[in-house]
Design an enzyme around this catalytic site. Sequence first.
Site, short mmCIF file in Angstrom:
data_model
loop_
_atom_site.label_atom_id
_atom_site.label_comp_id
_atom_site.label_asym_id
_atom_site.label_seq_id
_atom_site.Cartn_x
_atom_site.Cartn_y
_atom_site.Cartn_z
N LYS A 53 3.92 3.44 8.79
CA LYS A 53 2.97 2.34 8.84
C LYS A 53 2.56 1.36 9.90
O LYS A 53 1.73 1.11 10.37
CB LYS A 53 2.74 1.75 7.49
CG LYS A 53 2.44 2.70 6.17
CD LYS A 53 2.58 2.31 4.93
CE LYS A 53 2.54 3.51 3.79
NZ LYS A 53 2.87 2.77 2.28
N GLN A 97 5.25 -2.16 -0.64
CA GLN A 97 5.59 -0.47 -0.77
C GLN A 97 6.48 -0.42 -2.16
O GLN A 97 7.22 -0.99 -2.72
CB GLN A 97 6.83 -0.28 0.39
CG GLN A 97 7.22 1.37 0.32
CD GLN A 97 6.03 1.86 0.77
OE1 GLN A 97 5.35 1.95 1.82
NE2 GLN A 97 5.85 3.07 -0.04
N ASP A 120 -4.29 -1.56 0.04
CA ASP A 120 -3.93 -0.34 -0.77
C ASP A 120 -4.84 -0.06 -1.84
O ASP A 120 -4.99 1.11 -2.29
CB ASP A 120 -2.42 -0.65 -1.39
CG ASP A 120 -1.38 0.23 -0.62
OD1 ASP A 120 -1.74 1.04 0.03
OD2 ASP A 120 -0.13 -0.11 -1.05
#
Length: 290
Positions: A53, A97, A120
């Site tokens: 990422k 994460q 997200d």
Amino acid sequence: MTARLIDGNALSQQLRADVAARAAALRARGTVPGLAVVLVGDNPASQVYVRNKVKACEDNGLHSVLERHPADLAEDALLARVDALNRDPAIHGILVQLPLPAHIDAQKVIEAIAPEKDVDGFHVASAGALMTGSAGFWPCTPYGCMKMLDSIGYDLRGKHAVVIGRSNIVGKPMALMLLARSATVTVCHSATADLGAFTRQADVVVAAVGKRNVLTADMVKPGAVVIDVGMNRDDAGKLCGDVDFAGVREVAGWITPVPGGVGPMTITMLLVNTLESAERAAGSGTSAST
Ligand code: NAP
């Protein structure tokens, strides 16, 4: 029939080129789009994901900050970091994460992220926005699947779409996105009796289960579009999806491979969401997710 491939790498390249161009335009106007990636602990798979990422940000003109914390970081300390990032004007997207260590309530941490930085798309405000069709961030994986359908010019209106899996991050938002495009949607899960009876009626199947060979050729209507979200390992340790690719490609009209399908699209849509957030903050957002 041999299905045509929907190439997630090629589509990602196109979309990332657009991200890079929009990021450059934003930078020229004084805003550098910024993503903060927060990693707690040393889960090896998570380390790979966050590296990918961060690299994708660097490659496409986005600023990224990778925060690494030890596995024993207290929940309060993590919440304090999220709060600081919420208030940091250089950060437009915050990604914590998952999975988090067991002593941390992951949902509590996600809810602590400011919805306008929830790139997200996991915050309840983002889920509510998707459900009601208002502006918000769509979860990256199903958003990427929608882009794959768009890339082949597929008109979902009146089609029957079957989603296998009902998780909050893939299956449920996928079903809502397909419904918003006027598909007739069936959601299947582990308690579904006779999965094949549903998938055989489907014009579009999205498999998001996490088990090999959940979808085999005898379960697919000729010409259907098959999107494989699954990430599994075969007996030789090679990455594979939920779909029996070799068999299903002989029946389907379109199919996504694993690897090189949905996987690269997920990171691409994270870039798109982060850029969109920066554009909104700079007053030039286009509501890409809606
Ligand atoms: P998850 O939370 O474990 O959900 C799996 C879903 O599959 C559940 O709803 C479960 O039903 C259902 N299921 C399990 N066995 C089934 C069966 N035999 N028949 C029908 N449905 C069944 O997983 P997830 O997070 O949604 O991820 C799904 C897969 O996608 C995983 O392989 C994951 O690694 C992959 N993934 C890939 C990407 C990417 O970027 N490519 C991103 C995210 C996830 P119940 O609800 O009844 O338990």
